[in-house]
Design an enzyme around this catalytic site. Sequence first.
Site, mmCIF file in Angstrom:
data_model
loop_
_atom_site.group_PDB
_atom_site.id
_atom_site.type_symbol
_atom_site.label_atom_id
_atom_site.label_comp_id
_atom_site.label_asym_id
_atom_site.label_seq_id
_atom_site.Cartn_x
_atom_site.Cartn_y
_atom_site.Cartn_z
ATOM 1 N N HIS A 14 -2.038 -3.295 7.421
ATOM 2 C CA HIS A 14 -3.497 -3.474 7.345
ATOM 3 C C HIS A 14 -4.016 -2.599 6.201
ATOM 4 C CE1 HIS A 14 -7.614 -3.892 9.438
ATOM 5 N NE2 HIS A 14 -7.823 -3.281 8.272
ATOM 6 N N HIS A 16 -6.896 -2.330 2.714
ATOM 7 C CA HIS A 16 -7.986 -2.819 1.856
ATOM 8 C C HIS A 16 -7.701 -2.384 0.423
ATOM 9 C CE1 HIS A 16 -10.627 -3.906 5.245
ATOM 10 N NE2 HIS A 16 -9.992 -2.914 5.850
ATOM 11 N N LEU A 17 -7.559 -3.368 -0.462
ATOM 12 C CA LEU A 17 -7.329 -3.037 -1.879
ATOM 13 C C LEU A 17 -8.559 -3.296 -2.737
ATOM 14 C CD1 LEU A 17 -3.723 -4.421 -2.600
ATOM 15 C CD2 LEU A 17 -4.437 -2.021 -2.468
ATOM 16 N N ARG A 18 -9.543 -4.054 -2.212
ATOM 17 C CA ARG A 18 -10.747 -4.437 -2.988
ATOM 18 C C ARG A 18 -10.338 -5.261 -4.222
ATOM 19 N NH1 ARG A 18 -13.025 -2.715 1.653
ATOM 20 N NH2 ARG A 18 -13.416 -0.489 1.731
ATOM 21 N N ASN A 42 -11.755 -9.017 3.111
ATOM 22 C CA ASN A 42 -13.217 -8.832 3.164
ATOM 23 C C ASN A 42 -13.790 -8.408 1.818
ATOM 24 O OD1 ASN A 42 -12.015 -6.266 3.462
ATOM 25 N ND2 ASN A 42 -13.734 -5.454 4.641
ATOM 26 N N LYS A 100 -7.644 -13.387 9.406
ATOM 27 C CA LYS A 100 -8.385 -12.232 9.915
ATOM 28 C C LYS A 100 -9.692 -12.677 10.545
ATOM 29 C CE LYS A 100 -9.821 -8.024 10.448
ATOM 30 N NZ LYS A 100 -9.580 -6.733 9.869
ATOM 31 N N HIS A 137 -10.341 -7.768 14.313
ATOM 32 C CA HIS A 137 -11.168 -6.564 14.381
ATOM 33 C C HIS A 137 -11.792 -6.588 15.765
ATOM 34 C CE1 HIS A 137 -13.689 -3.275 12.652
ATOM 35 N NE2 HIS A 137 -14.344 -3.568 13.766
ATOM 36 N N HIS A 175 -6.012 -1.733 14.283
ATOM 37 C CA HIS A 175 -6.553 -0.373 14.367
ATOM 38 C C HIS A 175 -7.085 -0.048 15.760
ATOM 39 C CE1 HIS A 175 -10.109 -2.717 13.465
ATOM 40 N NE2 HIS A 175 -9.898 -2.733 12.170
ATOM 41 N N LEU A 220 -14.577 2.438 10.987
ATOM 42 C CA LEU A 220 -14.750 1.539 12.128
ATOM 43 C C LEU A 220 -13.427 0.869 12.479
ATOM 44 C CD1 LEU A 220 -18.178 -0.059 11.202
ATOM 45 C CD2 LEU A 220 -17.708 1.460 13.138
ATOM 46 N N ASP A 248 -5.308 0.791 7.471
ATOM 47 C CA ASP A 248 -6.732 0.516 7.270
ATOM 48 C C ASP A 248 -7.298 1.422 6.177
ATOM 49 O OD1 ASP A 248 -9.109 -0.813 7.558
ATOM 50 O OD2 ASP A 248 -9.694 0.161 9.420
ATOM 51 N N HIS A 252 -13.939 3.554 -0.561
ATOM 52 C CA HIS A 252 -15.334 3.404 -0.992
ATOM 53 C C HIS A 252 -15.587 4.548 -1.958
ATOM 54 C CE1 HIS A 252 -16.593 0.491 2.127
ATOM 55 N NE2 HIS A 252 -15.805 1.162 2.938
ATOM 56 N N ALA A 264 -18.227 2.720 6.079
ATOM 57 C CA ALA A 264 -17.116 3.038 6.978
ATOM 58 C C ALA A 264 -15.795 2.898 6.235
ATOM 59 C CB ALA A 264 -17.133 2.087 8.166
#
Length: 346
Positions: A14, A16-18, A42, A100, A137, A175, A220, A248, A252, A264
């Site tokens: 899990h 996030h690479l953006r 996302n 997802k 989620h 998560h 979150l 996760d 940011h 978050a």
Amino acid sequence: MTQTLTLRRPDDWHLHLRDGAMLQGVLPETARHFARAIIMPNLVPPVVTGAQAAAYRDRILAALPEGMAFEPLMTLYLTEGTDPADVAAAHASGLVKAVKLYPAGATTNSHGGVRDLAKVTPVLEKMAEIGLPLCLHGEVTTPEVDIFDREAVFIDTVLDPLRRRIPELRVVMEHITTEEGVAYARAGGDRLGATITTHHLIINRNHILVGGIKPHYYCLPVAKREKHRLALRQAATSGEGRFFLGTDSAPHVDALKEHACGCAGCFTATNTMQLLAHVFEEEGALDRLEAFASLNGPRFYGLPANESTITLTKGAPAQWPAKIFTEAGPVTVFDPGFPVHWHVEG
Ligand code: DOR
Ligand code: ZN
């Protein structure tokens, strides 16, 4: 005496690479230690179709520095308009490894998520038929439900009814943050898995709030009280196949974390393996770190474990940058708040 631990190369189930400058800045932090990762969809706009996932995969591979190896395992962002045939084709081609589900409004960029589960039943039934996992989620968004109860209420009112309706569906509870999540995952049989983050093994809600608010510990699902952290540690270090690592790690820029309405996400890509070695050693479970980080995830997803290895050594206090400087802005690396003595070689 130097202590050494060699593991099959880990994967992150899990992540996030953006996109764009942020992707460029954070991808090496994961690729340095991890062979593969399940890539969260996302983005703005989200990765909804197979074609969008293929294009995102190409952008990730293009951002990978020379000489680094990394395989992105792509996911689709489930919407009420998702076409079951597009999902099936993206799975059949080998591109997509999971879908997802974000309940609408649950977290970062989730406004396009699912409001009415009945509307996505045809997609979920198709996924059950073809064996494509659903990553969840697991939080309700009902305003009346206290934020610390949102996971437990989700299990009772959404997840359990869903799994009774479509028992063939493979589900990953992502998560998990509560002892209720641990217990439900344990009782769930072979088609249910659960990921646990690095930071939820380290912080409880006091770390976020006592002595001043710590925006870099806010994520979150939010960290819960201490008994839940202890249940997560017990689960992660148990060696049980249903529990595996999903960091996760969610970058940011500092300006958006240190803000009146802070985003978050904890950014743990840089130091996850060092922190996990510390946690597993504390729990007397170093021999089970490989199961959690390198074996259980691939087994759940029906993929081979990695053949290559990484070696961890224990020695002088470990150091890592306090921040990663991306072209999008600085990103603060998760600070566990205690010294760590584990290093990843090479
Ligand atoms: O803390 C989080 N950050 N939790 C999520 O579910 C999303 C993530 C993000 O994308 O920033
Ligand atoms: Zn996430």
